[in-house]
Design a protein around this motif. Structure first.
Motif, mmCIF file in Angstrom:
data_model
loop_
_atom_site.group_PDB
_atom_site.id
_atom_site.type_symbol
_atom_site.label_atom_id
_atom_site.label_comp_id
_atom_site.label_asym_id
_atom_site.label_seq_id
_atom_site.Cartn_x
_atom_site.Cartn_y
_atom_site.Cartn_z
ATOM 1 N N MET A 1 0.822 -1.194 0.000
ATOM 2 C CA MET A 1 0.000 0.000 0.000
ATOM 3 C C MET A 1 0.866 1.258 0.000
ATOM 4 O O MET A 1 0.584 2.216 -0.708
ATOM 5 N N ALA B 1 -3.802 2.093 -4.112
ATOM 6 C CA ALA B 1 -3.664 2.180 -2.660
ATOM 7 C C ALA B 1 -5.001 1.918 -1.978
ATOM 8 O O ALA B 1 -5.072 1.231 -0.959
ATOM 9 N N ILE B 2 -6.065 2.462 -2.559
ATOM 10 C CA ILE B 2 -7.378 2.229 -1.941
ATOM 11 C C ILE B 2 -7.786 0.778 -2.092
ATOM 12 O O ILE B 2 -8.380 0.189 -1.176
ATOM 13 N N LEU C 1 -6.043 -0.926 0.586
ATOM 14 C CA LEU C 1 -6.701 -0.605 1.858
ATOM 15 C C LEU C 1 -7.942 -1.465 2.046
ATOM 16 O O LEU C 1 -8.178 -2.017 3.127
ATOM 17 N N MET D 1 -7.080 -4.747 3.061
ATOM 18 C CA MET D 1 -6.737 -4.786 4.479
ATOM 19 C C MET D 1 -7.993 -4.925 5.326
ATOM 20 O O MET D 1 -7.999 -5.665 6.307
ATOM 21 N N SER D 2 -9.062 -4.226 4.932
ATOM 22 C CA SER D 2 -10.331 -4.408 5.637
ATOM 23 C C SER D 2 -10.777 -5.854 5.533
ATOM 24 O O SER D 2 -11.252 -6.450 6.507
#
Lengths: 287, 286
Positions: free
Chosen positions: B214, B226-227, B230, B233-234
């Motif tokens: 990220m 990057a989103i 992210l 990651m969630s």
């Protein structure tokens, strides 16, 4: 053998002193064990600094060099601004959402996804957006401080006793009255728990932002010191953070006790007496 | 039955409509130029990056498993320490008195502040991420276990004692079962903090892991990537959380009616067979 006496006798003064003395003794023993094992090179002093050199580091960083103050100030600034903005936004938004049933239903899935995301992880994205200065640091702290108050406030408002809401409605309370006399007071304990969580993570958020990209602040200082293997000074910074964390924690507890007076017996009596007096004086001075 | 299903479908439908409206609004704002496309990419770009990361490049799986492994190992180590110290403190008051100040100091220190030091101690590899995860997730487990174990119902305890239960029996049959729900609540908090610890350590110094991925993407100003990272990651957080929740559901079986019935039916069956084999003499335990 004193142990049992300590447990059964309800804390006379001598035994309290005794306990403190024993704590101190254990603490000193641990510290000197550390010092000795460093001196004998069982622990590498390069990575595990001598306690005495940490103490020396305190003297150096705070007084002779005095270079920690500006970094400390910058970090605290980001923490305080970010915490205030984030928690006000979180609580305010949660109150708006909590007042409307429908809005709450539609927002719920998004809140769940946001909750599962490790908040600090948004760090690099925010830094790319806001740059390397204090704005991005404050924005990260704000984001970290937003969720716990938001979720807790929402939970507190949802879990209000249905019967009480019914009673308020049947007695013709307005929306504002229902909110200020019922919803808010019953949600306050949860709100303050959320604020405490936020405060605890605020410091971490600021530090992580500084680790990722920044040019000043305690996080930068720690990174620089460990990068140059000046571990004693790095430990000084970490211990400073511990002390800060402790004071913040205690401060939040005191505020908690002040606002949520009904959770504490002494406080509830004092406030009750004061309110009774105020009420009597308004009714016209009858005792 | 049909009614309930249709109500469910209807609410799902409404949610979908709201979701679609939000996405459309976002897309429109990006197209018109209200939102800076570089900083906040439109949804179709994010979807494209997700497709790229998961299907075409397939780079994410390696990072995903590495971070998963780091977070889970950190959780196990921190959890083992936390549980051991909490059980010790709950059994022995003087041990508790001497351990608790250090636990408090560890709690008020932002664990993430230790990142550079932990990396200096454990190096740039996996071990520093695991160690940071363990440090960060130690305290929630410790404090929840300790509170849960020392908060026992007085009446039940009295009954146990009046029936002559030994100390071990009181511990295993009363304290531990009563404490389990709260201990698992601590686990659930800890697993997400362990993930945060691992990711933050990766931000600082690492060569692989979802945090590194990220950071690279966002510093290359590939914000949609990057989103996407992210969001993964969630997903990772949700997976870890769900694992703990499933274990919770198996262990604390008495919380849900259906699980409770299933377990008690199984126990009854086992009891019947063992009672049958030992010539009808009932056995006290279980």
């Amino acid at each position: 053998m004193n142990e049992i006496a300590d447990l059964t006798i309800p804390a006379p003064k001598r035994s309290a002193l005794n306990i403190i003395a024993r704590h101190l003794a254990i603490f000193l023993a641990l510290i000197s064990a550390w010092e000795i094992s460093c001196r004998l090179e069982w622990l590498d002093p390069l990575f595990f600094p001598y306690p005495s050199s940490i103490l020396e580091g305190f003297w150096r960083l705070y007084i002779t060099q005095g270079n920690i103050w500006s970094h400390l100030g910058l970090t605290m600034f980001a923490v305080i601004v970010g915490f205030t903005a984030g928690s006000v936004l979180g609580v305010g938004l949660a109150i708006c959402v909590g007042m409307s049933d429908r809005l709450r239903r539609y927002l719920k899935p998004y809140v769940i996804v946001l909750e599962a995301t490790p908040r600090i992880a948004i760090g690099p994205v925010i830094i790319a957006a806001f740059g390397f200065g204090w704005t991005s640091k404050t924005a990260i702290v704000m984001l970290v401080c937003f969720f716990a108050p938001f979720v807790n406030t929402l939970n507190g408002m949802i879990s209000v006793d249905r019967d009480k809401v019914e009673m308020f409605r049947s007695m013709g309370a307005s929306r504002i009255q229902t909110f200020s006399k019922l919803l808010l007071p019953s949600a306050l304990p949860e709100i303050s728990a959320g604020l405490r969580l936020a405060m605890a993570s605020a410091l971490g958020g600021a530090l992580v932002a500084e680790f990722i990209a920044s040019n000043a602040g305690l996080g930068v200082l720690i990174t620089q010191y460990t990068g140059t293997l000046n571990m004693a000074s790095a430990f000084v910074c970490v211990l400073t953070l511990s002390a800060l964390g402790y004071f913040i924690f205690r401060g939040m507890e005191a505020v908690d006790r002040f606002i949520i007076f009904w959770a504490d017996r002494d406080r509830i009596e004092a406030v009750g007496r004061k309110r009774l007096a105020a009420w009597h004086s308004r009714l016209g001075d009858r005792p | 039955m049909m009614d309930r299903l249709s109500v469910h479908l209807q609410s799902l439908f409404k949610h979908l409509i709201v979701f679609a409206c939000v996405i459309a609004l976002w897309e429109g704002a990006a197209a018109v130029g209200l939102v800076d496309v570089i900083l906040l990419p439109p949804p179709h770009a994010i979807a494209g990056s997700i497709w790229d990361l998961y299907v075409e490049n397939r780079t994410i799986y390696r990072h995903f498993t590495i971070t998963f492994y780091e977070a889970f190992a950190g959780f196990l180590i921190g959890g083992a320490f936390g549980l051991a110290l909490a059980v010790g403190s709950s059994l022995n008051d003087s041990f508790r008195r001497y351990v608790s100040p250090y636990a408090i100091v560890l709690n008020v220190t932002p664990g993430l502040a230790l990142t550079p030091i932990v990396i200096a101690w454990f190096g740039f590899g996996y071990s520093s991420k695991i160690a940071l995860g363990a440090i960060v997730c130690f305290f929630p487990i410790f404090v929840n276990t300790l509170i849960a174990l020392s908060r026992t119902d007085g009446d039940t305890l009295e009954m146990f004692q009046s029936m002559g239960a030994s100390k071990g029996q009181v511990f295993w049959k009363l304290r531990v079962p009563a404490a389990l729900p709260m201990i698992f609540a601590g686990f659930k908090i800890a697993i997400t903090t362990a993930l945060v610890g691992a990711v933050v350590a990766e931000f600082s110094q690492a060569t692989a892991g979802i945090g590194v991925l990220m950071q690279r993407l966002s510093f290359a100003l590939d914000m949609s990537g990057a989103i996407a990272a992210l969001l993964s990651m969630s997903l990772l957080g949700l997976i870890l959380f769900t694992i703990i929740e499933i274990i919770d559901d198996r262990v604390v079986f008495w919380r849900r009616g259906s699980r409770m019935e299933a377990v008690s039916r199984r126990r009854l069956a086992r009891w019947k067979t063992s009672a049958g084999s030992s010539s009808g003499k009932p056995i006290g335990r279980k």
